[in-house]
Design a protein around this motif. Structure first.
Motif, PDB file in Angstrom:
ATOM      1  N   PHE A 119      34.653  -9.691 -30.658  1.00 54.63           N
ATOM      2  CA  PHE A 119      35.035  -8.693 -31.649  1.00 54.63           C
ATOM      3  C   PHE A 119      34.465  -7.374 -31.174  1.00 54.63           C
ATOM      4  O   PHE A 119      33.262  -7.254 -30.942  1.00 54.63           O
ATOM      5  N   ASN A 120      35.302  -6.375 -30.981  1.00 54.37           N
ATOM      6  CA  ASN A 120      34.872  -5.080 -30.480  1.00 54.37           C
ATOM      7  C   ASN A 120      35.246  -4.017 -31.503  1.00 54.37           C
ATOM      8  O   ASN A 120      36.414  -3.866 -31.841  1.00 54.37           O
ATOM      9  N   TYR A 121      34.257  -3.270 -32.003  1.00 53.30           N
ATOM     10  CA  TYR A 121      34.520  -2.263 -33.027  1.00 53.30           C
ATOM     11  C   TYR A 121      33.899  -0.924 -32.637  1.00 53.30           C
ATOM     12  O   TYR A 121      32.723  -0.845 -32.309  1.00 53.30           O
ATOM     13  N   TYR A 122      34.709   0.104 -32.673  1.00 53.58           N
ATOM     14  CA  TYR A 122      34.240   1.477 -32.536  1.00 53.58           C
ATOM     15  C   TYR A 122      34.778   2.269 -33.703  1.00 53.58           C
ATOM     16  O   TYR A 122      35.935   2.117 -34.074  1.00 53.58           O
ATOM     17  N   ASP A 123      33.970   3.128 -34.230  1.00 51.65           N
ATOM     18  CA  ASP A 123      34.361   3.933 -35.382  1.00 51.65           C
ATOM     19  C   ASP A 123      35.071   5.189 -34.899  1.00 51.65           C
ATOM     20  O   ASP A 123      34.537   6.288 -34.952  1.00 51.65           O
ATOM     21  N   THR A 146      29.829   6.060 -29.064  1.00 50.84           N
ATOM     22  CA  THR A 146      28.946   6.031 -30.229  1.00 50.84           C
ATOM     23  C   THR A 146      29.235   7.167 -31.198  1.00 50.84           C
ATOM     24  O   THR A 146      29.171   6.992 -32.397  1.00 50.84           O
ATOM     25  N   VAL A 204      29.501  -3.850 -31.517  1.00 49.44           N
ATOM     26  CA  VAL A 204      29.727  -2.882 -32.593  1.00 49.44           C
ATOM     27  C   VAL A 204      29.072  -1.551 -32.235  1.00 49.44           C
ATOM     28  O   VAL A 204      27.848  -1.436 -32.218  1.00 49.44           O
ATOM     29  N   VAL A 205      29.868  -0.560 -31.934  1.00 51.66           N
ATOM     30  CA  VAL A 205      29.453   0.817 -31.646  1.00 51.66           C
ATOM     31  C   VAL A 205      28.211   0.856 -30.752  1.00 51.66           C
ATOM     32  O   VAL A 205      27.171   1.367 -31.118  1.00 51.66           O
ATOM     33  N   ASN A 206      28.332   0.287 -29.573  1.00 50.62           N
ATOM     34  CA  ASN A 206      27.230   0.245 -28.619  1.00 50.62           C
ATOM     35  C   ASN A 206      27.566   1.085 -27.398  1.00 50.62           C
ATOM     36  O   ASN A 206      28.717   1.118 -26.973  1.00 50.62           O
ATOM     37  N   THR A 258      33.484   9.623 -34.130  1.00 51.98           N
ATOM     38  CA  THR A 258      33.953  10.365 -35.300  1.00 51.98           C
ATOM     39  C   THR A 258      33.688  11.862 -35.175  1.00 51.98           C
ATOM     40  O   THR A 258      34.605  12.676 -35.366  1.00 51.98           O
ATOM     41  N   PHE A 260      29.943 -10.099 -30.758  1.00 48.13           N
ATOM     42  CA  PHE A 260      30.269  -8.950 -31.599  1.00 48.13           C
ATOM     43  C   PHE A 260      29.698  -7.704 -30.936  1.00 48.13           C
ATOM     44  O   PHE A 260      28.499  -7.586 -30.743  1.00 48.13           O
ATOM     45  N   TRP A 290      30.685 -16.640 -29.938  1.00 44.59           N
ATOM     46  CA  TRP A 290      31.322 -15.373 -30.316  1.00 44.59           C
ATOM     47  C   TRP A 290      30.444 -14.220 -29.894  1.00 44.59           C
ATOM     48  O   TRP A 290      29.227 -14.322 -29.870  1.00 44.59           O
TER      49      TRP A 290
END
Length: 93
Positions: A71-75, A84, A52-54, A87, A50, A48
């Protein structure tokens, strides 16, 4: 939490000094750049991944070495305010 559940984090690609410090305390290999990650994955493919906000852009030689999924996550509201600082960009807009 993942480590507490028995999962192994083989390495982390760190763009942030605070995260790099955490990896050192957690005894996780910290990589400085995408090339180091690509080299590692040649010998040890990941189950897997992950992301995350890179700020890194990952080439196929990295993403292609993931066996089960990612798994790809951006805020923030992608794709218009990706990255990055998604927001604050969205709030300023």
């Amino acid at each position: 939490m993942a480590m507490d559940m028995g999962h192994v984090i083989g390495a982390a690609l760190c763009a942030d000094a605070i995260f790099a410090d955490w990896t050192a305390r957690a005894n996780i290999l910290c990589l400085d750049n995408v090339e180091e990650l690509a080299t590692l994955l040649k010998f040890e493919p990941a189950k897997w991944f992950f992301f995350v906000v890179n700020p890194f852009v990952l080439p196929a030689k990295v993403t292609g070495r993931v066996r089960q999924g990612a798994f790809n996550y951006y805020d923030g509201p992608l794709p218009r305010y990706a990255g990055t600082h998604a927001t604050p960009w969205a709030l300023l807009a």
